[in-house]
Design a protein around this motif. Structure first.
Motif: not given
Length: 495
Positions: A430, A434, A480-481, A484-485, A487-488
């Motif tokens: 994980e 990132r 940060s957003e 995360e987007k 990485a998803d």
């Protein structure tokens, strides 16, 4: 429909069972072996033979004889007392994998369990009845006792089940399905919990995620190569054939394919004679991680078809042997190896990020890829975040398998800690995802300064895909957003 027989389950099969909701069925020949094994247990109970786990206590209590009238109660007490898992639950996909793998192992016909119990496990898979299983509490020898006990709780109508991301009492779920909970007979509780299926289930999910990320790391690295005018000569097949590692040769070939037709990649001598290691040695570094992945795959494909409980019943019940196939050492080593291989993909990615954002190393790119250096910080703290994740991975990469704490009054005096290794491997993967998401964000931004029309066709397509998730950085925003987007988007669940 995938037919389970205890012998031929592949990671590819398991992948579609887990991620495409394919159903399972029991092989007819395996069913006959299971029935024969069960008859052997019933004979042992009927003739009052003394056999571990059938009519004795467990662990240090193995010398305590249990009366026939108490064999059901023995199994019930076993499951309840061993359900000592704590902490956050495993992801639902891991729980699903655990049920499939325990079912597959029991179908080998060495465990003395009734076919009715296995049919109920198959029903759970096919109707998405996934136990809520706490992650912590397994020593990785004597099997994953605590996690698998939480799986077994559901069979007997206790514990909890995932339903639409909520935890629902198992008793309510069976009532909804018009089914009675299972009453466990002699040996069945032990058969359900003596195994490596928690560490192996998490390990399978780890491997599937890690192998996808390893492929993704190559096009991300190739985009960084374009952004830094990387030298493609380093990927010449002769270089890699001269060393002889197939995985290294494969990565070099894929890098050549990603960069084919690029007007940004260079030849040696055009801008400089050679690149830094994080660019020049991509086939060697990433290829070594692929060697790790291949090792892990080999061990997992053995373990997902292994009989890992105790005792095992052979020769139609004439031979019953207490052994130690529940010991998780092979998977513990594999997961610790996987931790190192994936941590290194993140390590080298962070070094490439540094080259993209550092104006002393970036071949003329704006400092920190900022749209207004000074007024706007750009990707400055993105590199900080990557460095933090990489450092955290280094602590998680410490091998769990070198530790052992004796248990059960020193009867179980060496344990594998394989489930801890498997859980930590998941965390590393994980984190690595990132880090690679950050590299992709930086590379996509950097290549715009060079001219996306000069990219290779293959990488231009990837750049468009990245931009569909994360827009161009025209002004500082909450990055940060973005991380995360992306990485998803890079995760297996999104594809």
């Amino acid at each position: 429909m995938i037919t389970l027989d205890g012998k031929n389950l592949s990671l590819a099969d398991l992948n579609i069972i887990l991620n495409d909701n394919v159903k399972v069925e029991l092989d007819n020949d395996a069913i006959e072996l299971v029935k024969k094994s069960r008859l052997a247990v019933e004979k042992i109970v009927r003739e009052d033979q003394t056999v571990y786990g059938i009519n004795t206590g467990f662990g240090k209590f193995s010398d305590v004889k249990i009366a026939e009238v108490d064999t059901r109660k023995l199994q019930l007490h076993l499951i309840r007392s061993h359900a000592c898992g704590v902490g956050a639950p495993f992801a639902e996909v891991v729980s699903r994998a655990m049920v499939v793998l325990r079912l597959n192992a029991l179908l080998k016909g060495f465990s003395g369990i009734r076919i009715e119990v296995l049919e109920r496990l198959a029903y759970m898979v096919n109707n998405r009845i996934h136990p809520v299983i706490p992650q912590q509490g397994s020593l990785g020898a004597s099997g994953d006792l605590a996690p698998l006990s939480h799986l077994a709780l559901v069979l007997i109508g206790e514990g909890f089940v995932w339903q639409k991301n909520e935890q629902v009492p198992a008793a309510d779920v069976w009532q909804t399905h018009n089914l009675e909970p299972i009453t466990l007979e002699a040996k069945e509780g032990l058969a359900l919990i003596n195994g490596t299926q928690a560490m192996t289930a998490q390990g399978v999910v780890n491997y599937l995620a890690a192998s996808k990320l390893a492929y993704d790391s190559e096009w991300i690295a190739a985009m960084t190569m374009e952004s830094l005018f990387g030298i493609v000569d380093a990927f010449h097949p002769s270089v890699h054939e001269a060393r002889g590692y197939q995985e290294q040769m494969d990565v070099a070939e894929r890098m050549r394919n990603w960069l084919a037709g690029s007007q940004l990649a260079t030849k040696q001598g055009e801008k400089r004679v050679q690149d830094a290691y994080s660019l020049r040695c991509i086939p060697q570094i990433h290829g070594a991680s692929w060697q790790v992945l291949n090792y892990v795959k080999e061990k997992l494909e053995i373990e997902i078809n292994a009989a890992t409980d105790n005792p095992l019943i052979f020769d139609d019940g004439d031979t019953v042997i207490s052994g130690g196939n529940f010991h998780g050492q092979p998977i513990a080593f594999a997961m610790d190896f996987l931790k190192i291989g994936m941590a290194e993909l993140a390590n080298v990615s962070e070094r490439r990020i540094e080259r993209l954002v550092n104006p002393q190393l970036s071949e003329g790119l704006p400092a920190f890829l900022s749209p207004q250096p000074g007024l706007q910080s750009g990707a400055m703290i993105l590199q900080y975040a990557a460095a933090s994740l990489v450092s955290e991975n280094k602590t998680l990469a410490h091998p769990a398998s070198v530790d052992s704490i004796p248990s059960s009054a020193n009867q179980e005096d060496h344990v594998s800690m394989g489930t801890i290794g498997s859980r930590h491997a998941y965390q590393i993967i994980e984190n690595a995802r990132r880090v690679l998401a950050i590299e992709a964000i930086c590379a996509a931004q950097a290549v715009e300064y060079r001219g996306v029309e000069k990219m290779s066709k293959a990488l231009y397509t990837k750049w468009q895909e990245v931009r569909a998730v994360v827009p161009t950085i025209n002004e500082d925003r909450i990055f940060s957003e973005d991380v995360e987007k992306l990485a998803d988007w890079l995760s297996p669940a999104s594809h």
